[in-house]
Design a protein around this motif. Structure first.
Motif, PDB file in Angstrom:
ATOM      1  N   PRO A 342       0.677  -1.119   0.008  1.00 52.99           N
ATOM      2  CA  PRO A 342      -0.064   0.008  -0.130  1.00 52.99           C
ATOM      3  C   PRO A 342       0.716   1.272   0.008  1.00 52.99           C
ATOM      4  N   GLU A 343       2.165   1.131   0.641  1.00 51.11           N
ATOM      5  CA  GLU A 343       2.973   2.287   0.678  1.00 51.11           C
ATOM      6  C   GLU A 343       3.376   2.716  -0.835  1.00 51.11           C
ATOM      7  N   MET A 344       3.213   2.026  -1.777  1.00 56.32           N
ATOM      8  CA  MET A 344       3.505   2.299  -3.278  1.00 56.32           C
ATOM      9  C   MET A 344       2.140   2.970  -3.827  1.00 56.32           C
ATOM     10  N   PHE A 345       1.316   2.885  -3.419  1.00 61.42           N
ATOM     11  CA  PHE A 345      -0.149   3.214  -4.051  1.00 61.42           C
ATOM     12  C   PHE A 345      -0.828   4.182  -3.005  1.00 61.42           C
ATOM     13  N   GLY A 346       0.011   5.075  -2.217  1.00 59.85           N
ATOM     14  CA  GLY A 346      -0.732   5.910  -1.341  1.00 59.85           C
ATOM     15  C   GLY A 346      -1.643   6.968  -1.866  1.00 59.85           C
ATOM     16  N   ALA A 347      -1.377   7.449  -2.833  1.00 57.74           N
ATOM     17  CA  ALA A 347      -2.141   8.568  -3.559  1.00 57.74           C
ATOM     18  C   ALA A 347      -3.366   7.727  -4.191  1.00 57.74           C
ATOM     19  N   ALA A 348      -3.285   6.699  -4.849  1.00 58.98           N
ATOM     20  CA  ALA A 348      -4.340   5.987  -5.297  1.00 58.98           C
ATOM     21  C   ALA A 348      -5.533   5.633  -4.266  1.00 58.98           C
ATOM     22  N   LEU A 349      -4.861   5.141  -3.206  1.00 65.98           N
ATOM     23  CA  LEU A 349      -5.985   4.560  -2.052  1.00 65.98           C
ATOM     24  C   LEU A 349      -6.400   5.833  -1.584  1.00 65.98           C
ATOM     25  N   ALA A 350      -5.895   6.745  -1.142  1.00 66.38           N
ATOM     26  CA  ALA A 350      -6.342   8.078  -0.675  1.00 66.38           C
ATOM     27  C   ALA A 350      -7.445   8.801  -1.372  1.00 66.38           C
ATOM     28  N   ASP A 351      -7.199   8.575  -2.804  1.00 67.11           N
ATOM     29  CA  ASP A 351      -8.177   9.232  -3.757  1.00 67.11           C
ATOM     30  C   ASP A 351      -9.375   8.639  -3.931  1.00 67.11           C
ATOM     31  N   ASN A 352      -9.325   7.479  -3.266  1.00 69.70           N
ATOM     32  CA  ASN A 352     -10.691   6.657  -3.433  1.00 69.70           C
ATOM     33  C   ASN A 352     -11.262   6.868  -2.244  1.00 69.70           C
ATOM     34  N   GLN A 353     -11.771   8.157  -2.103  1.00 69.59           N
ATOM     35  CA  GLN A 353     -12.356   8.661  -0.829  1.00 69.59           C
ATOM     36  C   GLN A 353     -13.923   7.847  -0.545  1.00 69.59           C
ATOM     37  N   PRO A 354     -14.691   7.515  -1.535  1.00 71.68           N
ATOM     38  CA  PRO A 354     -16.127   7.113  -1.316  1.00 71.68           C
ATOM     39  C   PRO A 354     -15.849   5.606  -0.766  1.00 71.68           C
ATOM     40  N   LEU A 355     -14.736   4.797  -1.055  1.00 73.37           N
ATOM     41  CA  LEU A 355     -14.688   3.575  -0.712  1.00 73.37           C
ATOM     42  C   LEU A 355     -13.869   3.547   0.758  1.00 73.37           C
ATOM     43  N   ARG A 356     -13.016   4.420   1.234  1.00 74.08           N
ATOM     44  CA  ARG A 356     -12.622   4.643   2.410  1.00 74.08           C
ATOM     45  C   ARG A 356     -13.485   5.003   3.235  1.00 74.08           C
ATOM     46  N   GLN A 357     -14.460   5.841   3.184  1.00 73.47           N
ATOM     47  CA  GLN A 357     -15.660   6.310   4.051  1.00 73.47           C
ATOM     48  C   GLN A 357     -16.611   4.816   4.106  1.00 73.47           C
ATOM     49  N   GLN A 358     -16.740   4.166   3.118  1.00 70.89           N
ATOM     50  CA  GLN A 358     -17.860   3.102   3.235  1.00 70.89           C
ATOM     51  C   GLN A 358     -17.160   2.055   4.257  1.00 70.89           C
ATOM     52  N   LEU A 359     -15.830   1.839   3.947  1.00 73.65           N
ATOM     53  CA  LEU A 359     -15.344   0.824   4.607  1.00 73.65           C
ATOM     54  C   LEU A 359     -15.235   1.560   6.290  1.00 73.65           C
ATOM     55  N   ARG A 360     -14.750   2.523   6.575  1.00 68.93           N
ATOM     56  CA  ARG A 360     -14.726   2.940   7.848  1.00 68.93           C
ATOM     57  C   ARG A 360     -16.299   2.967   8.640  1.00 68.93           C
ATOM     58  N   GLN A 361     -17.277   3.058   7.805  1.00 68.86           N
ATOM     59  CA  GLN A 361     -18.726   3.063   8.142  1.00 68.86           C
ATOM     60  C   GLN A 361     -18.940   1.421   8.597  1.00 68.86           C
ATOM     61  N   ARG A 362     -18.655   0.580   7.466  1.00 70.44           N
ATOM     62  CA  ARG A 362     -19.083  -0.893   7.718  1.00 70.44           C
ATOM     63  C   ARG A 362     -18.348  -1.492   8.899  1.00 70.44           C
ATOM     64  N   ILE A 363     -16.832  -1.258   8.785  1.00 69.96           N
ATOM     65  CA  ILE A 363     -16.165  -1.961   9.597  1.00 69.96           C
ATOM     66  C   ILE A 363     -16.711  -1.389  11.093  1.00 69.96           C
ATOM     67  N   THR A 364     -16.872  -0.303  11.341  1.00 66.67           N
ATOM     68  CA  THR A 364     -17.160   0.469  12.684  1.00 66.67           C
ATOM     69  C   THR A 364     -18.778  -0.158  12.929  1.00 66.67           C
ATOM     70  N   ALA A 365     -19.461  -0.466  11.872  1.00 62.17           N
ATOM     71  CA  ALA A 365     -20.790  -0.821  12.303  1.00 62.17           C
ATOM     72  C   ALA A 365     -21.022  -2.422  12.749  1.00 62.17           C
ATOM     73  N   GLY A 366     -19.609  -3.174  12.614  1.00 63.74           N
ATOM     74  CA  GLY A 366     -19.379  -4.400  12.945  1.00 63.74           C
ATOM     75  C   GLY A 366     -19.208  -5.509  11.592  1.00 63.74           C
ATOM     76  N   LEU A 367     -18.876  -4.922  10.505  1.00 66.91           N
ATOM     77  CA  LEU A 367     -18.598  -6.179   9.488  1.00 66.91           C
ATOM     78  C   LEU A 367     -17.224  -6.767   9.931  1.00 66.91           C
ATOM     79  N   PRO A 368     -17.244  -8.154  10.032  1.00 67.53           N
ATOM     80  CA  PRO A 368     -15.931  -8.818  10.486  1.00 67.53           C
ATOM     81  C   PRO A 368     -14.910  -8.606   9.435  1.00 67.53           C
ATOM     82  N   THR A 369     -13.707  -8.230   9.867  1.00 68.25           N
ATOM     83  CA  THR A 369     -12.443  -7.668   9.168  1.00 68.25           C
ATOM     84  C   THR A 369     -11.385  -8.363   9.761  1.00 68.25           C
ATOM     85  N   TYR A 370     -10.537  -9.083   8.860  1.00 68.24           N
ATOM     86  CA  TYR A 370      -9.115  -9.562   9.189  1.00 68.24           C
ATOM     87  C   TYR A 370      -8.114  -8.874   8.220  1.00 68.24           C
TER      88      TYR A 370
END
Length: 507
Positions: A342-370
């Protein structure tokens, strides 16, 4: 040597950096032109070399690691994957006798060769050698009488005269030279801080592999090499039975007892489970939870048979890309974020803001995550890359991850100090660390206490654990952590059953 002969060779180096991966890829590429049934393996916990093997052979490459799994499983894996193979090749790790400790060959290439009763082809870097090659090869041949050296491959030979000197020196050993590779300037695979650059990032890779195939057809003594490469016979059911191996100890693995020796995970998919766990397995197979597996250039570190095992237990594996996809796949019941870059793709991962927001919401709400290593980095609040640039990440873990020059590397016995979605408190597992990044704010409390393979006392703590999250730098192999795999997928099955009541439904 012990065990049942199944055919195949182990490609070993006299030390790291001698070119055993180049030799292995040349051999695999040439064999792939002869057959579509070339099965490869990699000794140890490496993720990147198997990607190159798979690209060449079109078949998954399987890791042979008795620390992360068991000696019994190493045998079973090799025998089962070779049943339909015309050729079998095992690429070693480091030098032939370099293992998990400096005091034995445990988990070394030599250890695997003896477990599988396979001959070794020794790759020697001849770029600064002439007659001294005799001392090197003689030493490797004589150190362990239980090891069979089939021959040598002379790599980085400079000229015809250089080759003559090497041949004259080795002539007294009565050991065949199975291959000669001249110094190559036009066949290079770039590398970086964790090894070779993965296949997904090399657009010109096929040209390189084509040249390796041409090289392989001409540089090896095929008349002598082919008899070693062909599996001689499939093992009988009695020989393949895990119960026949004294090293298989389901009870020791199920109880996760501490040990300074190799772990003893059973190769049987069901034999080490309690009745409650058997019931969980039945429920997983009935519910078929959908597990979103991050698979792209940023997240690609997965063991092939580890994924196979999750599917065997009953999970539906759904690949997706944190780099390219704006949302999670529909109707998923769990999230698996493997390691990678992920350190080689920091900009692209950061730019995908809708996904980051969805992941934060879903994981915080209890989505099992490994999440392992790179997955942990992605779940942090911020990632500081190799250039010192800070990028916002998912923000589930209250820390910043920074890249450093220091490499953290080695096998770990990890004792859970708190429960996670995959482990109960006090359970112990064997894993492997391999990373240049560090967290700025350590977890409180930490998920794991860590002990090095050959140490008596814990030396570090790390990782985050909760009822629905497991985030750690320690890479696990599901075939060696079968109870933990069931626990994780059981949480995914629970989520599937209750998701309709959640504020964030599956569909």
């Amino acid at each position: 040597m012990n065990g049942n002969p199944t055919g195949g060779v182990v490609i070993a180096g006299e030390r790291s950096g001698v070119g055993k991966t180049t030799v292995t890829l040349a051999l695999l590429s040439a064999l792939a032109q002869r057959s579509q049934r070339v099965q490869s393996f990699k000794v140890g916990p490496d993720y990147i070399d198997p990607m190159f093997h798979r690209r060449v052979t079109g078949r998954p490459c399987y890791n042979l690691d008795p620390v992360l799994t068991s000696a019994a499983y190493v045998r079973q894996c090799f025998e089962e994957r070779c049943r339909d193979a015309d050729f079998a090749v095992v690429e070693g790790v480091m030098g032939l006798f370099d293992g998990a400790t400096g005091s034995s060959d445990t988990a070394s290439t030599a250890h695997i060769a003896k477990l599988l009763n396979l001959p070794v082809v020794l790759v020697v870097d001849c770029s600064r050698l002439s007659r001294s090659v005799l001392a090197i090869v003689h030493g490797y041949r004589s150190l362990d009488p239980d090891l069979t050296l089939a021959g040598v491959v002379l790599n980085r030979v400079g000229s015809d005269r250089h080759l003559e000197l090497l041949q004259d020196a080795l002539g007294t050993l009565d050991l065949p030279i199975l291959g000669v590779l001249r110094r190559q300037s036009d066949i290079t695979i770039p590398d970086r801080h964790l090894g070779l650059v993965p296949t997904a990032e090399l657009p010109q890779l096929q040209d390189c592999l084509d040249r390796l195939a041409d090289l392989g057809q001409t540089c090896f003594d095929w008349a002598r090499l082919l008899p070693h490469l062909t599996p001689s016979r499939p093992p009988s059911p009695a020989e393949a039975s895990p119960e026949a191996s004294p090293e298989a100890s389901p009870e020791a693995s199920a109880q996760n007892k501490p040990s300074h020796h190799l772990p003893t995970a059973s190769p049987s998919p069901w034999g080490l489970f309690s009745p409650n766990q058997q019931g969980a397995c039945d429920r997983i197979r009935r519910t078929r939870p959908r597990l979103a597996v991050a698979q792209d250039a940023a997240f690609s570190f997965y063991y092939a048979d580890g994924l196979d095992y999750l599917a065997e237990l009953g999970a539906e594996l759904v690949p997706w890309s944190p780099l390219a996809d704006a949302t999670l796949p529909e109707a998923v019941d769990g999230l698996y974020l493997g390691g990678g870059f992920p350190e080689m793709f920091g900009a692209a991962l950061a730019d995908n803001q809708p996904l980051r927001q969805q992941l934060r919401q879903r994981i915080t709400a209890g989505l099992p995550t490994y999440a392992e290593c790179g997955g942990l980095m992605y779940l942090a609040e911020t990632l500081v890359d190799l250039q010192g640039q800070a990028w916002p990440m998912v923000g589930v873990l209250p820390t910043t991850v920074t890249m450093e020059s220091r490499l953290t590397l080695g096998y770990r016995q990890a004792t859970a100090t708190v429960a996670s979605v995959a482990l109960q408190a006090h359970q112990q597992v064997w894993g492997h660390e391999f990373h240049h990044s560090q967290v700025t704010v350590p977890p409180t409390p930490p998920l794991f206490q860590l002990r090095r393979f050959d140490a008596k006392n814990p030396h570090a703590t790390e990782g985050w654990g909760s009822r629905h999250v497991h985030a750690s730098y320690v890479h696990l192999h599901w075939q060696g952590c079968q109870v933990q795999a069931v626990q994780f997928l059981s949480a995914c099955a629970d989520y599937r059953a209750t998701a309709s009541l959640s504020a964030f439904p599956r569909a």
